[in-house]
Design an enzyme around this catalytic site. Structure first.
Site, short mmCIF file in Angstrom:
data_model
loop_
_atom_site.label_atom_id
_atom_site.label_comp_id
_atom_site.label_asym_id
_atom_site.label_seq_id
_atom_site.Cartn_x
_atom_site.Cartn_y
_atom_site.Cartn_z
N ASP A 34 0.83 -1.20 0.00
CA ASP A 34 0.00 0.00 0.00
C ASP A 34 0.86 1.26 0.00
O ASP A 34 1.98 1.25 0.53
CB ASP A 34 -0.91 -0.03 1.25
CG ASP A 34 -2.06 0.95 1.15
OD1 ASP A 34 -2.30 1.50 0.05
OD2 ASP A 34 -2.72 1.19 2.17
N HIS A 51 2.87 2.79 -8.89
CA HIS A 51 2.71 1.34 -9.13
C HIS A 51 3.95 0.80 -9.84
O HIS A 51 4.46 -0.26 -9.50
CB HIS A 51 1.46 1.07 -9.98
CG HIS A 51 0.17 1.50 -9.34
ND1 HIS A 51 -0.08 1.31 -8.01
CD2 HIS A 51 -0.94 2.11 -9.85
CE1 HIS A 51 -1.30 1.78 -7.72
NE2 HIS A 51 -1.83 2.28 -8.83
N LEU A 145 10.49 -21.06 -3.86
CA LEU A 145 9.55 -20.04 -3.37
C LEU A 145 8.35 -19.95 -4.30
O LEU A 145 8.51 -19.86 -5.52
CB LEU A 145 10.27 -18.68 -3.32
CG LEU A 145 9.41 -17.45 -3.02
CD1 LEU A 145 8.91 -17.50 -1.58
CD2 LEU A 145 10.21 -16.15 -3.24
#
Ligand code: FPP
Length: 257
Positions: A34, A51, A145
């Site tokens: 955020d 972004h 991962l």
């Protein structure tokens, strides 16, 4: 930026030197990324600028997770509610996602990273769905991962979908157990997150993995997502390791000694 695969012993040494206990690493870390809009605004730029810079933070998180031995990272990249943002921002986010998937797929694979997504994926643009499908094949060798992108995702949507599916299967009320819900969520094959990180100083859960986070530790930082770096991830792991996890039981008199 590449992480050479290092021996377990060397990893343990590096983690200990960084003040991290290599035997208490959360298996699954979930992140609410955020603050992109505010980060851009402070620079007099459009929100999409934030972004775009957030992608470097994602790279840092992947590196840090690999270094720590975290097995799953879930990133809240686009919520069901985010569809209500201006069309230009939504389009730019989708383009960024596709571009990132195309640009990073090979490198991620070479590091042992598998990408997958949860959410209402059918609502995403076709190009995005195709790249996600390609990416989920994963690396040739061992998967170190899993990076899970939550896209067009909300926990309430996910739960409604799960309940609908359970009802379609005709289970009686008595047959529905917590494990039944687990199995019908999009995360059915993943361990629950043990640590949830939210950036930008907000202290909300925003419709994110409401069921799966039941016993997670929460780490909130005021750092805006585009500024989030490896060291911030390590701070969150250290914070996690200082918590006493009780799962509803009484305090452990030896905690912190
Ligand atoms: C929240 O910041 C962030 C998002 C809605 C999008 C997150 C997306 C990225 C970091 C892009 C790259 C991700 C991947 C996985 C390639 P906000 O816009 O709500 O910020 P604000 O609260 O300051 O307005």
């Amino acid at each position: 930026m590449t992480t050479p695969r290092i021996s377990l012993k060397e990893r343990e040494r590096l983690l200990r030197a960084a003040g991290i206990d290599p035997h208490r690493i959360p298996e699954h870390v979930a992140i609410i990324m955020d603050g992109n809009g505010r980060w851009a605004k402070r620079r007099g730029e459009a929100r999409v600028f934030g972004h775009a810079h957030g992608v470097e933070s994602v790279r840092n998180v992947v590196e840090a997770a690999l270094e720590c031995g975290v097995r799953v990272v879930t990133l809240y990249a686009f919520s069901t509610e985010n569809w209500n943002r201006p069309k230009e921002e939504v389009d730019a986010l989708m383009d960024l996602l596709v571009k990132t998937l195309v640009d990073e797929a090979v490198e991620l694979g070479s590091k042992g990273v598998r990408l997958r997504a949860i959410g209402d994926l059918t609502s995403l643009p076709q190009a995005c769905q195709e790249e996600l499908e390609r990416a989920k094949k994963g690396p040739e060798g061992e998967v170190l991962l899993d990076v899970v992108l939550a896209l067009s995702y909300s926990a309430k949507w996910e739960m409604v979908e799960a309940i609908r599916q359970i009802m379609r299967e005709g289970l009686s009320p008595e047959q529905v157990l917590p494990s039944t819900i687990d199995k019908h969520l999009q995360t059915a094959d993943l361990p629950d997150p043990e640590l949830m990180i939210r950036t930008s100083g907000e202290h909300r859960i925003s419709n994110f993995m409401l069921w799966q986070l039941a016993y997670a530790e929460f780490h909130f930082t005021s750092v805006l997502w585009p500024d989030f770096r490896k060291k911030h991830f390590m701070d969150a792991i250290r914070d996690f390791q200082h918590r006493e996890r009780r799962f509803g039981a009484l305090p452990n008199p030896n905690h912190g000694r």
